[in-house]
Structure formats: C-alpha cells, structure tokens
Design an enzyme around this catalytic site. Structure first.
Site, short mmCIF file in Angstrom:
data_model
loop_
_atom_site.label_atom_id
_atom_site.label_comp_id
_atom_site.label_asym_id
_atom_site.label_seq_id
_atom_site.Cartn_x
_atom_site.Cartn_y
_atom_site.Cartn_z
N ASN A 161 141.10 51.53 41.51
CA ASN A 161 140.06 51.97 42.00
C ASN A 161 139.11 52.47 40.92
O ASN A 161 139.19 53.97 41.34
CB ASN A 161 140.36 52.58 43.21
CG ASN A 161 139.31 51.94 44.64
OD1 ASN A 161 138.39 51.09 44.23
ND2 ASN A 161 140.09 51.89 45.54
N TYR A 208 143.87 54.97 55.72
CA TYR A 208 143.64 53.71 54.68
C TYR A 208 143.91 53.72 53.41
O TYR A 208 144.11 55.03 52.88
CB TYR A 208 142.07 53.68 54.51
CG TYR A 208 141.47 52.59 53.51
CD1 TYR A 208 141.46 51.35 53.88
CD2 TYR A 208 141.11 53.04 52.14
CE1 TYR A 208 141.15 50.41 52.70
CE2 TYR A 208 140.52 52.18 51.31
CZ TYR A 208 140.73 50.95 51.66
OH TYR A 208 140.15 49.97 50.48
N ARG A 260 104.77 52.99 10.47
CA ARG A 260 104.51 54.34 10.87
C ARG A 260 105.01 54.83 12.20
O ARG A 260 105.06 55.92 12.40
CB ARG A 260 102.87 54.18 11.34
CG ARG A 260 102.11 55.53 11.42
CD ARG A 260 100.81 55.35 11.85
NE ARG A 260 100.04 54.12 11.51
CZ ARG A 260 99.18 53.85 12.27
NH1 ARG A 260 98.62 54.47 13.14
NH2 ARG A 260 98.77 52.59 12.04
N HIS A 265 145.22 41.11 42.62
CA HIS A 265 143.68 41.64 42.04
C HIS A 265 143.77 41.39 40.66
O HIS A 265 142.93 41.48 39.92
CB HIS A 265 143.64 42.74 42.55
CG HIS A 265 143.08 43.30 43.88
ND1 HIS A 265 143.69 42.73 44.93
CD2 HIS A 265 142.17 44.24 44.17
CE1 HIS A 265 143.09 43.17 46.02
NE2 HIS A 265 142.27 44.00 45.74
N GLY A 273 140.31 46.72 51.62
CA GLY A 273 138.83 46.09 51.84
C GLY A 273 138.61 45.50 53.20
O GLY A 273 138.70 46.25 54.27
#
Length: 513
Positions: A197, A54, A286, A84, A61
């Site tokens: 990535n 891969y 306060r 992309h 993807g």
C-alpha cells in the site's frame, strides 16, 4: 561501498538514487528496529481481540466486511500478495524496482505499518544481495498505491515468483534467496497489506526523473547558447537586469547559464557588423531562458512534493503513536501524479523549442550565412536534414506524452476504489519523455557544434570551444561529407546522457545553476 541507514523519519533523494542506481547497501537503524517492534506489539494485541480491525482481521478493499478467523489470517496475507501480483507487459527497469523496494522499506521502518522487524530486515537483505523482483509495466492505478508492482516485490520476499539475480539472469526468486542465505518471510497479520500500500514506484521514478532533468536543463542551456552563437545572435537578452524585473528564479538561472557559456565569444557581436543588423533574434533563441526557466520552476515545485513524500509513511491502515490503528486515504497518489504530469509538459516544451532552434540552423534562409542543412556540398550532400526529422518525431511523441495521465480515473474493486490517481502511468510516460528529451538535446548539440565550426574566421567562446572539443572526443564527428549519421547521433546522445556536456563546460564557466 556506500551504506544508507534507514531510520524512522523518511529518506532523501540522494539516498534513493544511491540505492537505486549506485547499489548502495541498506541498514536499519536501531531506532527503526525499536519502532518496528513497538508497532508490532500493537498489531499483535489487536489481532488477539474479537473485534474486527481492517487489514488485521478482515478482508481487503470491497471484501473488508468479512471477519477473518485467526487460523486463516496467514493464508489471507499470502493470498493478497499472490492475487495482487497480477502485472503484465514488459519488465520495469532494475533501478525503478530497487527504488520502489527501498522506499517501501522506508515506510515500513517508520514504525507506522505494524510489520515485524524480521520482515524489514529481509527487505534490506534482498536489496543488499542484488536480487531484483520482476515487475511488469501494467498493473498500477496509483491508488491503494502501486499495488501490482509492490505485490511482485512482496512475492519475491516470500520466495515465490521470478527475480533477477546479481548476474542479471532471471530465475525463480526462491532459488536466488537460498543462494544468498535469505530465509523467505512467512507473513502474519497486516504484513501482506503493509507491503503493498504505497506510492513508492511513482515516487522513485519522480526522484530519478528530477535528477535526470537537472542535468538536461543545464545541457539545454548550453546547447541554446551554442545555437545563439552559431546564428550570430545577440547575448544582450541575457543581461541579469532584464531578468531581475521578471523575478522567476528559474529564468534568471537559465539566462545566467547561457551568459556564462557565451562569455568571451567572438561570434555574438558579429551581428552588428552585418549589412542588415538584427535588432532581435527569433523567439526560440531570445526566449530560451523563459522556457527553460519555467521548466526549472516546475522542477522546484516537484522537488518540494517529492521531499514531503519522502518524509511520509504511506500505508492503510496505519499505527499511530497513541496505539490506534486507523484507516486512511494517504495511499492516493494525486500529489505525486500531478507533478509527474507537470514535468512531462515542461519537458515537451523544452524539447519543442530546442527543435525549432535546430531547424533554424539548417535553413539557409534563416541561418545567416550557414550552408543549407549544414551540408558539405548541398545537393550532393543532405547534411543534417534527416537528423532534424528524427528530432521532430521525438518532439511529436513528447507532445503526446504530455497529455496528463492524472486527469483520468477508472473505477476498480467493485467501486470501492472509485477514484484513482494514475500516478504510475504518469511516471512511466515521464521516463520516456526524459529519454526523448535527451535525444532532442543531443541533436541540437550535434547541429550547433557543426554550425559553429562552419563559421570560419570567427572565434567561439572558451566554454563553447571546450564543449566542441569534448563532443568530438566523445566520438561525434564534425563537418564533412555525408556519412552514416546514426552512430554520430548515438554518440551525442550518450555524451549528453552521461553528463559529459555539463562536465566539459563547467571547468570554464564554473558550476551551472
């Protein structure tokens, strides 16, 4: 010029800010160059095998099942970057893009990505040349990392797309690289994916937000103290013994900061001399240390997450020390997204309590003798009435920005990427929240300094006097008839934003926590 050396073991917040905001030069250590070369040898060996791996010899993807032949792999790497780089909307700020690029280089230099040393060197060269790729607001879901933003940066490394040059002009990236003597990269197996990535964009924005919020929380402690003083409040609630029995570190630090600002004040004890002395101040006065302290503790948790992420190598797949190349889910941005949202919630609450204190200063029924709206001649003059409207509008927006982005998820990539972090969106809205918080604190500063000056005959604390003098020197005018108010507010904003308020007070108080 300061130089940041990138090694194999991550980086620091100081280095991120030095590169992003200070234009520090970047160098790769010899250790990083050796690690890059070793990892690349592993990737080259896998690329030569017939079995698909891969990211090396497959698609990406939902298309990861396709084995890509050697002659198409360079095209595959170019294509993933081009396809992309699909961002839209306004340009992202230069400092964000520089942080993003530097943090991607940090992961590449770890030796876990398989990128060639020459590609890493080109990344450093582009940063050092002051070339900033054009990155757009929309395109990242915060899972598989900040894909679209990182793709626009990778596109510039290839000599494509647009970038901003060192002179601030946007031009074709190829022209800018040529002028700087930088040869565009020709991507090989895995390199396109390795450049895209990561959680680098959201992490860079987290690091810078933490630096800004550190300054703003100190500023808010100062303005809270000034308001307490202007309202003739009691500083007894700041005693360290009270905060020791509820030992949240941030709360104790905020109370100590306020006490240091109020030391020597001639106003805080005045409440005892009134006809109807007050036993307690309103919550917004306060409980200021409790609210600011909770925000500080939130920042401490966020800083811990950031430090871990800065030490991480985020990529998919990764090259492991034993030579394996393994797929993983480390690119998911949940850890960073959660704290970005958490910080936006804390910032909204700090802005909200500051606005309530400002409103109290302007209301003659609650301000213990101050004129309505701190006006010179109430009725003829409106004073700071509409400054509080502006502050209220900012607070209202901050409440909307506090809605968590990380509680959402939207599926993508044909349901392969079916749960995403939305961390980029969390980071973008936090940047807006930090800007708004700066303006809110600036308005409280404007109101509180004017209110103290209207307490004629009473002497403020030395630190308060220093704050008032520096505020006036920064172009923020004091009490008087109505005038064009926007320039005063802008000057107060710039003063707080630059750290001028903290710098004015610390010579008197010592370093604030």
């Amino acid at each position: 010029m300061h130089t940041v050396v990138v090694g194999t073991s991550g980086t620091t917040t100081e280095d991120v800010i030095a590169v992003a905001r200070g234009n520090a030069r970047v160098e790769l250590s010899a250790e990083a160059q050796a690690a890059l070369a070793r990892a690349r040898e592993i990737v080259d060996a896998l690329a030569a095998k017939p079995e698909p791996v891969y990211g090396v010899s497959t698609g990406f993807g939902a298309l990861a099942s396709r084995h890509i032949s050697p002659e198409l792999r360079a095209q595959l790497q170019r294509n993933i970057v081009r396809s992309h780089a699909a961002g839209m909307g306004p340009r992202v700020e230069r400092e964000v893009v520089r942080a993003l690029m530097f943090l991607r280089l940090k992961t590449v230099a770890s030796g876990h990505t398989g990128v060639r040393p020459s590609v890493a060197q080109t990344m450093a060269d582009v940063l050092n040349a002051g070339i900033t790729p054009v990155v757009h607001e929309y395109g990242s879901l915060g899972c598989s990392g900040d894909l679209a933003p990182l793709s626009h940066c990778a596109l510039a490394l290839m000599g494509e797309g647009d970038a901003e040059g060192p002179d601030g002009t946007v031009r074709p990236a190829g022209e800018l690289l040529a002028e700087a003597g930088i040869t565009p990269v020709e991507l090989r197996e895995k390199e396109g994916l390795a450049l895209l990535n990561g959680t680098d964009g959201m992490l860079g924005m987290l690091v810078m937000a933490l630096a800004d919020l550190d300054r703003l929380y100190k500023s808010a402690d100062i303005t809270a103290a000034l308001t307490l003083e202007a309202l003739l409040g009691t500083e007894k609630v700041l005693q360290p013994e009270l905060h020791a029995i509820r030992p949240h570190p941030g709360q104790g630090a905020a109370a100590a900061n306020m006490a240091a600002v109020l030391k020597g004040s001639g106003l805080v004890r005045h409440y005892q001399e009134e006809t109807a002395p007050r036993v307690q101040d309103a919550y917004s006065v306060r409980c200021a240390p409790q609210v600011a302290g909770a925000g500080r503790d939130t920042m401490a948790h966020a800083a811990l997450v950031a430090s871990r992420e800065l030490a991480a190598a985020v990529d998919n797949p990764v090259v492991l020390p034993d030579g394996r190349v393994e797929s993983n889910g480390n690119f998911h941005g949940a850890q960073v997204a959660y704290v970005l949202d958490f910080l936006a919630i804390a910032a909204a609450d700090l802005g909200s309590i500051a606005e309530r204190r400002t409103d109290r200063l302007l209301d003659k029924n609650r301000s213990h003798g101050l004129p309505p709206f701190l006006a010179d001649d109430a009725g003829v003059d409106s004073g700071l009435m509409i400054a509080q409207y502006t502050q209220a509008a900012l607070v209202s927006e901050m409440k909307r920005l506090a809605v968590p982005a990380s509680a959402d998820s939207i599926p993508s990539s044909a349901m392969q990427e079916d749960h995403v972090s939305m961390g980029w969106s969390a980071a973008r809205k936090l940047r807006t929240a930090v800007d708004n918080l700066t303006r809110i604190i600036a308005i409280e500063l404007y109101a509180a300094t004017r209110a103290i000056e209207l307490r004629h005959g009473l002497t403020p604390a030395p630190a308060s006097r220093a704050a008032i003098a520096a505020t006036r020197a920064a172009g923020v005018e004091g009490p008087g008839p109505d005038r064009f108010l926007a320039p005063d507010l802008a000057a107060a904003d710039a003063f707080v934003r630059s750290g001028g308020l903290v710098a004015a007070v610390e010579p008197v108080t010592g370093p604030l926590a």
